[in-house]
Design an enzyme around this catalytic site. Structure first.
Site, PDB file in Angstrom:
ATOM      1  N   GLY A   1      55.050  83.026  48.174  1.00 51.62           N
ATOM      2  CA  GLY A   1      55.087  82.050  47.071  1.00 51.62           C
ATOM      3  C   GLY A   1      55.064  80.625  47.599  1.00 51.62           C
ATOM      4  O   GLY A   1      54.371  79.759  47.052  1.00 51.62           O
TER       5      GLY A   1
ATOM      6  N   ARG B   1      55.860  93.083  57.096  1.00 56.20           N
ATOM      7  CA  ARG B   1      57.300  93.355  57.015  1.00 56.20           C
ATOM      8  C   ARG B   1      57.569  94.832  56.769  1.00 56.20           C
ATOM      9  O   ARG B   1      58.521  95.405  57.297  1.00 56.20           O
ATOM     10  CB  ARG B   1      57.919  92.515  55.890  1.00 56.20           C
ATOM     11  CG  ARG B   1      57.738  91.032  56.090  1.00 56.20           C
ATOM     12  CD  ARG B   1      58.115  90.225  54.860  1.00 56.20           C
ATOM     13  NE  ARG B   1      57.265  90.528  53.714  1.00 56.20           N
ATOM     14  CZ  ARG B   1      57.273  89.864  52.574  1.00 56.20           C
ATOM     15  NH1 ARG B   1      58.105  88.842  52.422  1.00 56.20           N
ATOM     16  NH2 ARG B   1      56.472  90.192  51.587  1.00 56.20           N
ATOM     17  N   ASN B   2      56.726  95.470  55.931  1.00 62.62           N
ATOM     18  CA  ASN B   2      56.909  96.903  55.673  1.00 62.62           C
ATOM     19  C   ASN B   2      56.804  97.695  56.977  1.00 62.62           C
ATOM     20  O   ASN B   2      57.596  98.595  57.240  1.00 62.62           O
ATOM     21  CB  ASN B   2      55.862  97.397  54.671  1.00 62.62           C
ATOM     22  CG  ASN B   2      56.153  96.936  53.262  1.00 62.62           C
ATOM     23  OD1 ASN B   2      57.116  97.379  52.634  1.00 62.62           O
ATOM     24  ND2 ASN B   2      55.349  96.010  52.756  1.00 62.62           N
TER      25      ASN B   2
ATOM     26  N   LYS C   1      52.176  92.346  44.581  1.00 60.41           N
ATOM     27  CA  LYS C   1      51.733  93.694  44.947  1.00 60.41           C
ATOM     28  C   LYS C   1      52.788  94.701  44.517  1.00 60.41           C
ATOM     29  O   LYS C   1      53.889  94.707  45.048  1.00 60.41           O
ATOM     30  CB  LYS C   1      51.473  93.731  46.453  1.00 60.41           C
ATOM     31  CG  LYS C   1      50.297  92.818  46.825  1.00 60.41           C
ATOM     32  CD  LYS C   1      50.087  92.611  48.297  1.00 60.41           C
ATOM     33  CE  LYS C   1      48.837  91.732  48.499  1.00 60.41           C
ATOM     34  NZ  LYS C   1      48.616  91.337  49.888  1.00 60.41           N
TER      35      LYS C   1
ATOM     36  N   GLY D   1      57.797  81.731  41.316  1.00 54.36           N
ATOM     37  CA  GLY D   1      58.161  82.430  42.552  1.00 54.36           C
ATOM     38  C   GLY D   1      58.107  81.473  43.725  1.00 54.36           C
ATOM     39  O   GLY D   1      57.286  80.541  43.726  1.00 54.36           O
ATOM     40  N   SER D   2      58.961  81.677  44.700  1.00 53.56           N
ATOM     41  CA  SER D   2      59.065  80.725  45.811  1.00 53.56           C
ATOM     42  C   SER D   2      59.596  81.410  47.071  1.00 53.56           C
ATOM     43  O   SER D   2      60.355  80.822  47.832  1.00 53.56           O
ATOM     44  CB  SER D   2      60.009  79.593  45.424  1.00 53.56           C
ATOM     45  OG  SER D   2      61.249  80.169  45.001  1.00 53.56           O
ATOM     46  N   GLY D   3      59.194  82.672  47.282  1.00 51.82           N
ATOM     47  CA  GLY D   3      59.562  83.371  48.517  1.00 51.82           C
ATOM     48  C   GLY D   3      58.613  82.967  49.629  1.00 51.82           C
ATOM     49  O   GLY D   3      58.047  81.864  49.627  1.00 51.82           O
ATOM     50  N   ASN D   4      58.405  83.868  50.565  1.00 54.44           N
ATOM     51  CA  ASN D   4      57.610  83.589  51.741  1.00 54.44           C
ATOM     52  C   ASN D   4      56.145  83.311  51.366  1.00 54.44           C
ATOM     53  O   ASN D   4      55.590  82.258  51.695  1.00 54.44           O
ATOM     54  CB  ASN D   4      57.744  84.812  52.664  1.00 54.44           C
ATOM     55  CG  ASN D   4      57.171  84.598  54.036  1.00 54.44           C
ATOM     56  OD1 ASN D   4      56.359  85.385  54.499  1.00 54.44           O
ATOM     57  ND2 ASN D   4      57.589  83.559  54.718  1.00 54.44           N
TER      58      ASN D   4
ATOM     59  N   LYS E   1      48.491  99.752  49.598  1.00 51.48           N
ATOM     60  CA  LYS E   1      48.491  99.607  51.058  1.00 51.48           C
ATOM     61  C   LYS E   1      49.910  99.409  51.587  1.00 51.48           C
ATOM     62  O   LYS E   1      50.173  99.677  52.768  1.00 51.48           O
ATOM     63  CB  LYS E   1      47.527  98.519  51.528  1.00 51.48           C
ATOM     64  CG  LYS E   1      47.841  97.098  51.082  1.00 51.48           C
ATOM     65  CD  LYS E   1      48.791  96.367  51.965  1.00 51.48           C
ATOM     66  CE  LYS E   1      49.279  95.099  51.284  1.00 51.48           C
ATOM     67  NZ  LYS E   1      50.437  94.497  51.950  1.00 51.48           N
TER      68      LYS E   1
HETATM   69  P1  NAD Z   1      59.875  87.312  49.441  1.00 54.61           P
HETATM   70  O1  NAD Z   1      59.792  88.666  49.978  1.00 54.61           O
HETATM   71  O2  NAD Z   1      60.021  86.204  50.403  1.00 54.61           O
HETATM   72  O3  NAD Z   1      61.055  87.447  48.366  1.00 54.61           O
HETATM   73  C1  NAD Z   1      62.119  86.699  48.188  1.00 54.61           C
HETATM   74  C2  NAD Z   1      62.030  85.940  46.875  1.00 54.61           C
HETATM   75  O4  NAD Z   1      62.645  86.687  45.817  1.00 54.61           O
HETATM   76  C3  NAD Z   1      62.794  84.641  46.992  1.00 54.61           C
HETATM   77  O5  NAD Z   1      62.063  83.610  46.399  1.00 54.61           O
HETATM   78  C4  NAD Z   1      64.056  84.955  46.213  1.00 54.61           C
HETATM   79  O6  NAD Z   1      64.641  83.795  45.675  1.00 54.61           O
HETATM   80  C5  NAD Z   1      63.528  85.829  45.115  1.00 54.61           C
HETATM   81  N1  NAD Z   1      64.555  86.585  44.395  1.00 54.61           N
HETATM   82  C6  NAD Z   1      65.646  87.214  44.899  1.00 54.61           C
HETATM   83  N2  NAD Z   1      66.346  87.792  43.906  1.00 54.61           N
HETATM   84  C7  NAD Z   1      65.680  87.524  42.750  1.00 54.61           C
HETATM   85  C8  NAD Z   1      65.904  87.859  41.388  1.00 54.61           C
HETATM   86  N3  NAD Z   1      66.938  88.588  41.004  1.00 54.61           N
HETATM   87  N4  NAD Z   1      65.003  87.424  40.472  1.00 54.61           N
HETATM   88  C9  NAD Z   1      63.938  86.708  40.840  1.00 54.61           C
HETATM   89  N5  NAD Z   1      63.675  86.358  42.118  1.00 54.61           N
HETATM   90  C10 NAD Z   1      64.544  86.762  43.064  1.00 54.61           C
HETATM   91  O7  NAD Z   1      58.669  86.966  48.450  1.00 54.61           O
HETATM   92  P2  NAD Z   1      57.115  86.791  48.768  1.00 54.61           P
HETATM   93  O8  NAD Z   1      56.841  87.044  50.207  1.00 54.61           O
HETATM   94  O9  NAD Z   1      56.712  85.489  48.187  1.00 54.61           O
HETATM   95  O10 NAD Z   1      56.451  88.003  47.974  1.00 54.61           O
HETATM   96  C11 NAD Z   1      56.069  87.962  46.633  1.00 54.61           C
HETATM   97  C12 NAD Z   1      54.910  88.910  46.398  1.00 54.61           C
HETATM   98  O11 NAD Z   1      53.806  88.507  47.208  1.00 54.61           O
HETATM   99  C13 NAD Z   1      55.188  90.378  46.768  1.00 54.61           C
HETATM  100  O12 NAD Z   1      54.614  91.240  45.821  1.00 54.61           O
HETATM  101  C14 NAD Z   1      54.483  90.542  48.100  1.00 54.61           C
HETATM  102  O13 NAD Z   1      54.037  91.864  48.332  1.00 54.61           O
HETATM  103  C15 NAD Z   1      53.306  89.606  47.942  1.00 54.61           C
HETATM  104  N6  NAD Z   1      52.737  89.119  49.201  1.00 54.61           N
HETATM  105  C16 NAD Z   1      53.537  88.714  50.219  1.00 54.61           C
HETATM  106  C17 NAD Z   1      52.969  88.241  51.386  1.00 54.61           C
HETATM  107  C18 NAD Z   1      53.793  87.772  52.560  1.00 54.61           C
HETATM  108  O14 NAD Z   1      53.278  87.688  53.654  1.00 54.61           O
HETATM  109  N7  NAD Z   1      55.062  87.440  52.405  1.00 54.61           N
HETATM  110  C19 NAD Z   1      51.588  88.155  51.492  1.00 54.61           C
HETATM  111  C20 NAD Z   1      50.806  88.561  50.422  1.00 54.61           C
HETATM  112  C21 NAD Z   1      51.399  89.043  49.288  1.00 54.61           C
HETATM  113  P1  13P Z   2      54.356  92.874  54.038  1.00 56.52           P
HETATM  114  O1  13P Z   2      55.252  92.711  52.839  1.00 56.52           O
HETATM  115  O2  13P Z   2      54.380  94.250  54.639  1.00 56.52           O
HETATM  116  O3  13P Z   2      54.632  91.793  55.068  1.00 56.52           O
HETATM  117  O4  13P Z   2      52.876  92.641  53.524  1.00 56.52           O
HETATM  118  C1  13P Z   2      52.569  91.441  52.906  1.00 56.52           C
HETATM  119  C2  13P Z   2      51.193  91.459  52.371  1.00 56.52           C
HETATM  120  O5  13P Z   2      50.976  91.844  51.270  1.00 56.52           O
HETATM  121  C3  13P Z   2      50.088  91.006  53.256  1.00 56.52           C
HETATM  122  O6  13P Z   2      48.896  90.803  52.574  1.00 56.52           O
END
Ligand code: NAD
Ligand code: 13P
Length: 356
Positions: A15, A274-275, A121, A10-13, A210
């Protein structure tokens, strides 16, 4: 060499921030290989370049975490199978809706003695009932899986782990405390304080549920009802989180709700996540624009978890006959699908007063 090799799936925000944290530690800790592999869901940027090529050239995830160096020892890899093949430690951090598919692709491809941790989550709802993501991973892949959750918004507004502002997180583990300690070691930095609790379901349900409360909090913001109402929503939400977690898993501990993964994550997400942000826009538009539309417009490819989690929770509640016990969770889903107006979040539900 006996050193552990870490791969991040994983490599989103979040990740990307997790990769940065981990990569700074593998350089310092002798028990880990310096290099950290990060599986990237490949995409082509408007410039025509591949995202993985740009990450490997600049050390930055220019799409999901622009402006932050991940560390030169982070290697982006678009090939899932290749990314996991040598790993002894796997960190799962994708939006939860993609995990069923990812696990299917990984069956038979990971080492049998690999240790996993999920930062994801959310839950899946199967015919047999709810399945937490860590459980999906351990059952599909036949491996042990811990979780890490906490008040950790990667880089929204004033929440700044990405630039090394202090926060805390909770590791949840099932039995093996030594493995939990190894994960704590891999994640802990002077600005990221991690502790472990033996309650994997409790920690994961806190992080998951949450996000539904955060949608409710965002609706209240969009309706401009003020902090007292928002605090009431958070209190009721926390009560429903605890009650549902305990109904689903009798092993869940009360003390878990006082860890970072519990009340602290609830607060930060309801204040700045974000939610919350997208739900606020939804209410401001009187529910006339869908969450999907607003997500696409507002989040630049990042994904909401709360709306789909509300649907999943609703399925569980209706299947078990528990809808009346959880008016806040149920109402969030009914608002999200347009069956109730946003203002219903503080109105009386058919059966029970919401604010009681
Ligand atoms: P994100 O919301 O930035 O999601 C985008 C990611 O999904 C990108 O890496 C994208 O390439 C990928 N993606 C898109 N389509 C896809 C597909 N078909 N198959 C696989 N990947 C695909 O991601 P995030 O913020 O890293 O969130 C990941 C988890 O971490 C979530 O469960 C989130 O609740 C949790 N989380 C997020 C945060 C935060 O602040 N962003 C904080 C704590 C926990
Ligand atoms: P949001 O997706 O609502 O930004 O929450 C991210 C998260 O899990 C913070 O711990």
């Amino acid at each position: 060499s006996g050193k552990s090799k870490v791969t991040i799936v994983g490599s989103g925000n979040w990740g990307s921030v997790a990769s940065k944290l981990i990569a700074s530690n593998t350089l310092k800790l002798h028990s880990f290989h310096d290099q950290v592999r990060m599986w990237v869901f490949e995409e082509t940027l408007p410039s025509g370049e591949k995202l993985t090529d740009v990450i490997n050239r600049t050390n930055e995830n220019v799409k999901y975490l622009p402006g932050i160096k991940l560390g030169k020892n982070v290697i982006a890899d678009p090939d899932l199978e290749n990314a996991v093949k040598d790993a002894n430690m796997l960190v799962f951090v994708t939006p939860h809706q993609f995990m069923d598919d990812i696990c299917n692709k990984l069956v038979g491809k990971v080492n049998k003695d690999v240790e996993a941790i999920s930062l994801i989550k959310g839950m899946e709802v199967k015919k047999e009932g709810p399945c937490m993501i860590s459980n999906l991973i351990s059952e599909q892949l036949g491996i042990n899986c811990c979780v890490l959750m906490g008040a950790n918004i990667a880089n929204e507004a004033s929440n700044l782990i990405a630039v090394e502002k202090l926060s805390e997180a909770t590791v949840g583990y099932r039995e093996n405390k030594e493995i939990a300690e190894k994960w704590v070691q891999l994640f802990t930095t002077p600005y990221f304080i991690v502790s472990a609790v033996q309650d994997v379901e409790g920690v994961e349900l806190c992080g998951t549920l949450k996000n539904v409360v955060a949608i409710a909090a965002g609706l209240v913001d969009g309706l401009e009802m003020g902090n007292n109402t928002k605090a009431a929503i958070m209190r009721i939400g926390l009560r429903e989180m605890k009650a549902l977690s305990k109904l689903l898993f009798s092993s869940v501990k009360d003390s878990t709700f006082f860890e970072s993964c519990g009340v602290a994550d609830l607060i930060t997400t309801c204040l700045g996540g974000r939610n919350r942000k997208v739900a606020e826009a939804f209410a401001k538009n009187g529910g006339k624009r869908s969450f999907d539309d607003l997500e696409a417009e507002m989040l630049q490819g990042q994904k909401l978890q709360g709306v789909s989690t509300a649907k999943e929770v609703y399925e569980v509640l209706s299947h078990r006959g528990w809808l009346e016990l959880f008016p806040l969770f149920a109402t969030v889903h009914e608002i999200a699908i347009g069956h109730l107006p946003p203002s219903a979040i503080v109105k009386y539900s058919e059966h029970k007063p919401m604010l009681s």
